[in-house]
Design a protein around this motif. Sequence first.
Motif, PDB file in Angstrom:
ATOM      1  N   HIS A 101      49.578  42.302  35.966  1.00  0.00           N
ATOM      2  CA  HIS A 101      48.701  41.489  36.755  1.00  0.00           C
ATOM      3  C   HIS A 101      48.813  41.557  38.065  1.00  0.00           C
ATOM      4  O   HIS A 101      49.862  42.255  38.686  1.00  0.00           O
ATOM      5  CB  HIS A 101      48.533  39.982  36.268  1.00  0.00           C
ATOM      6  CG  HIS A 101      49.639  39.078  36.472  1.00  0.00           C
ATOM      7  ND1 HIS A 101      50.812  39.540  36.036  1.00  0.00           N
ATOM      8  CD2 HIS A 101      49.796  38.138  37.387  1.00  0.00           C
ATOM      9  CE1 HIS A 101      51.678  38.579  36.516  1.00  0.00           C
ATOM     10  NE2 HIS A 101      51.382  37.611  37.369  1.00  0.00           N
ATOM     11  N   LEU A 102      47.933  40.956  39.114  1.00  0.00           N
ATOM     12  CA  LEU A 102      47.816  41.139  40.422  1.00  0.00           C
ATOM     13  C   LEU A 102      48.453  40.078  41.326  1.00  0.00           C
ATOM     14  O   LEU A 102      47.866  39.465  41.901  1.00  0.00           O
ATOM     15  CB  LEU A 102      46.423  41.359  40.958  1.00  0.00           C
ATOM     16  CG  LEU A 102      46.314  42.334  42.225  1.00  0.00           C
ATOM     17  CD1 LEU A 102      46.755  43.561  42.246  1.00  0.00           C
ATOM     18  CD2 LEU A 102      44.734  41.932  42.599  1.00  0.00           C
ATOM     19  N   HIS A 103      49.909  40.084  40.851  1.00  0.00           N
ATOM     20  CA  HIS A 103      50.551  38.896  41.650  1.00  0.00           C
ATOM     21  C   HIS A 103      51.727  39.583  42.542  1.00  0.00           C
ATOM     22  O   HIS A 103      52.413  40.545  41.624  1.00  0.00           O
ATOM     23  CB  HIS A 103      51.213  37.682  40.684  1.00  0.00           C
ATOM     24  CG  HIS A 103      50.345  36.545  40.632  1.00  0.00           C
ATOM     25  ND1 HIS A 103      50.375  35.614  39.960  1.00  0.00           N
ATOM     26  CD2 HIS A 103      49.389  36.094  41.636  1.00  0.00           C
ATOM     27  CE1 HIS A 103      49.614  34.564  39.945  1.00  0.00           C
ATOM     28  NE2 HIS A 103      48.848  34.947  41.073  1.00  0.00           N
ATOM     29  N   ASP A 162      46.563  34.676  34.218  1.00  0.00           N
ATOM     30  CA  ASP A 162      46.042  34.609  32.960  1.00  0.00           C
ATOM     31  C   ASP A 162      45.226  36.144  32.822  1.00  0.00           C
ATOM     32  O   ASP A 162      44.614  36.133  31.663  1.00  0.00           O
ATOM     33  CB  ASP A 162      45.098  33.405  32.564  1.00  0.00           C
ATOM     34  CG  ASP A 162      45.449  33.078  31.028  1.00  0.00           C
ATOM     35  OD1 ASP A 162      46.113  33.591  30.512  1.00  0.00           O
ATOM     36  OD2 ASP A 162      44.940  32.083  30.786  1.00  0.00           O
ATOM     37  N   THR A 163      45.428  36.892  33.576  1.00  0.00           N
ATOM     38  CA  THR A 163      44.688  38.110  33.698  1.00  0.00           C
ATOM     39  C   THR A 163      45.587  39.111  32.971  1.00  0.00           C
ATOM     40  O   THR A 163      45.438  40.493  33.220  1.00  0.00           O
ATOM     41  CB  THR A 163      44.284  38.762  34.968  1.00  0.00           C
ATOM     42  OG1 THR A 163      45.073  38.876  35.902  1.00  0.00           O
ATOM     43  CG2 THR A 163      43.195  37.802  35.471  1.00  0.00           C
ATOM     44  N   SER A 164      47.109  38.908  32.921  1.00  0.00           N
ATOM     45  CA  SER A 164      48.019  39.518  32.355  1.00  0.00           C
ATOM     46  C   SER A 164      47.698  40.453  31.182  1.00  0.00           C
ATOM     47  O   SER A 164      47.096  39.881  30.235  1.00  0.00           O
ATOM     48  CB  SER A 164      49.208  38.824  32.187  1.00  0.00           C
ATOM     49  OG  SER A 164      49.916  38.065  33.142  1.00  0.00           O
ATOM     50  N   LEU A 198      54.918  40.075  27.623  1.00  0.00           N
ATOM     51  CA  LEU A 198      53.778  38.992  27.783  1.00  0.00           C
ATOM     52  C   LEU A 198      53.310  39.063  29.257  1.00  0.00           C
ATOM     53  O   LEU A 198      52.315  38.477  29.505  1.00  0.00           O
ATOM     54  CB  LEU A 198      54.280  37.714  27.283  1.00  0.00           C
ATOM     55  CG  LEU A 198      54.422  37.560  25.910  1.00  0.00           C
ATOM     56  CD1 LEU A 198      55.375  36.192  25.671  1.00  0.00           C
ATOM     57  CD2 LEU A 198      53.249  37.645  24.966  1.00  0.00           C
ATOM     58  N   GLY A 199      53.977  39.644  30.338  1.00  0.00           N
ATOM     59  CA  GLY A 199      53.490  39.327  31.541  1.00  0.00           C
ATOM     60  C   GLY A 199      53.664  38.108  31.891  1.00  0.00           C
ATOM     61  O   GLY A 199      54.669  37.381  31.703  1.00  0.00           O
ATOM     62  N   ASP A 200      52.595  37.368  32.580  1.00  0.00           N
ATOM     63  CA  ASP A 200      52.524  36.145  32.995  1.00  0.00           C
ATOM     64  C   ASP A 200      51.291  35.380  32.239  1.00  0.00           C
ATOM     65  O   ASP A 200      50.659  34.450  32.908  1.00  0.00           O
ATOM     66  CB  ASP A 200      52.391  35.738  34.602  1.00  0.00           C
ATOM     67  CG  ASP A 200      53.539  35.981  35.394  1.00  0.00           C
ATOM     68  OD1 ASP A 200      54.531  36.338  34.589  1.00  0.00           O
ATOM     69  OD2 ASP A 200      53.810  35.807  36.477  1.00  0.00           O
TER      70      ASP A 200
END
Length: 457
Positions: free
Chosen positions: A234-236, A334-336, A352-354
Motif C-alpha cells: 500500500h501507499l504509506h 486498508d488498501t493493502s 498481510l501488509g497493513d
Amino acid sequence: MSKITDYRIVLSQTPKVSELRAACFLREKIKLVCGKKLPLVSDTEPPEPLEIVVGETGREALDGVEIARTRDGVWEYVMLKKGERLYLLGLGAPPAAEPPYNTAYRKLDDGATGTVMAAYHFVEDILHYQFVYADLEEFPESPDLEMPKEYEYRFTRAALEAQRPKPIKGAALYSLNTVARLEWNVGSFIIKTRAGKLIVIDGGHMGDLPRLVECLKSISGEEVPTVTAWLFSHLHDDHHGAYLRLVRDGEWRGKVIVKDVYHHFLPREFYTDISKEASAHFGPEHDAIMSSDKTFGATLHTVRTGERISVDEIDFDVLHVPDISFGKQMNVNDTSVVYKMTYDKGQTMMFLGDAEWIGSNDLVENHANELKSDVVQVGHHGCGSCSDECYRLIGAKAYIWQCGERFWYQDCSEGLNTHNVGLIRYRTMMKRFGIKDENVYVTLGDIDSLPLPIPIH
C-alpha cells in the motif's frame, strides 16, 4: 566472572524520569530472576568495580566514556562494559524548553527514552527473560547468573546502517528493520530464490533506501543488483518510501535495476480526497510511482485477486486487493494487497501488509479456504488490525513481526504497555494459539536472515 547479584545500580544524583524508570525496572527484574534486590546508589557515592551505571552520570568521565547526546538520539542507546562496570546509556537529550502544557495527552519527553530501551535489552539479553509475556509465562530463576565478561551493544543509526544480512547459501528471506525512523515501524522484505533472483516486498522509508541497496548488493554479490519483482502492499511511506526515493532521486536511479513492479494502488483521488486519511501529499507520491515505468524503466502491473506471480520456485497468489466501493470507509492501511507466498510447492507464508478490518473481513468471509499458511507476516506491525479469526484461519506456526521498539514494548516514553495500539492483544493471541517463542521472529535491532523454507521449531 562476577555474579549479577554482586553488582549495584548507579544513577545520577538528579536522574531524569526515564533514567529512574530504567533503574527501577532493572532492579525489579534482577530481583525477580536472580533473587536479590541490588543496592541503588547515587553517582556521588565512591565508585566500586561492580556497577550497572544507568543513564548520564559522573562515571562516564571516570572511565573515559565519551557519549554525544542529541535530540535526534532519543531512541538510540549504547550498552558497554568498561572493566567490570556495565554502562546503559541513552543517547537522547531533553528538549531545550519545556513545551506548554495544553493537553492531557501530551507525552513525556525527557530525552532519556533510550536508557529505558537499554534496560529492556539487558533483561532480555542478559537475564534471558522475555518480560513482555510476564502475564502469560513463568519467569526464569537464575540466582547464579553471571555478568558477561565482555559486552557491547549499539542501537544507533550508524550501527544499524552498517548491518548486512547473514550470508545464506540458496533461497532465503530477509526481514529488515528500519534505520530511518527508530521510533516507528517498517515494512521491508528481501527474498532470494535458489538461482539468486531478488524479490522485494515494500522496502521501507525513504531513509532506509541506502541500506536496502547495500543489502541487495550483499545478497546478490553484484555492484548493481537486479530486482526481478518488487511487490507493494500500500501507499504509506514506511512501505513505499524507499522505492519512491529510488525513482525520484537521480543519484539513486542507477544503483538498482528493477524489472517488474506489482501493485494495486487505487485512483489518485482516493488518496487525496476520498480516504479517511485523505491528504494532498499522497498525490505526488502516487504520481511518481505510477509513472516510474517511464522515469525508471520498471514495468508496472496492477494485480487482481486470483492472479499468480512466479519467480523461479517462488509463487505469490493475490488473495485480496482493495475495493474502491469501500473508499469512504477505508484508510490507506486498508488498501493493502494480501499475498500468499508458496516456496517450491511446499511451505506457505501470508503477507498481510497493513490490512485492517475491511481487508480482514474479506479474507475471512470470501477466502477462508485459502488462508491456511505455515508462516504469517504480522499485519500492520501488530497494531490491532486483522481479527483473531483471520489469524486462526491462517493457522501459522511461525510469525514474522516487523516493528519498532516503541511499538513492541508499547512504551511511548511513559512506561511499558502505556502506548497500547494493539500489540498487547496480538502478543496474547499468539500465546493463546500456542505459538512457541522460538517461532516468533521479531525484527527489532537486527536483520532477520532466514533460509527458505523458514525453520519452524
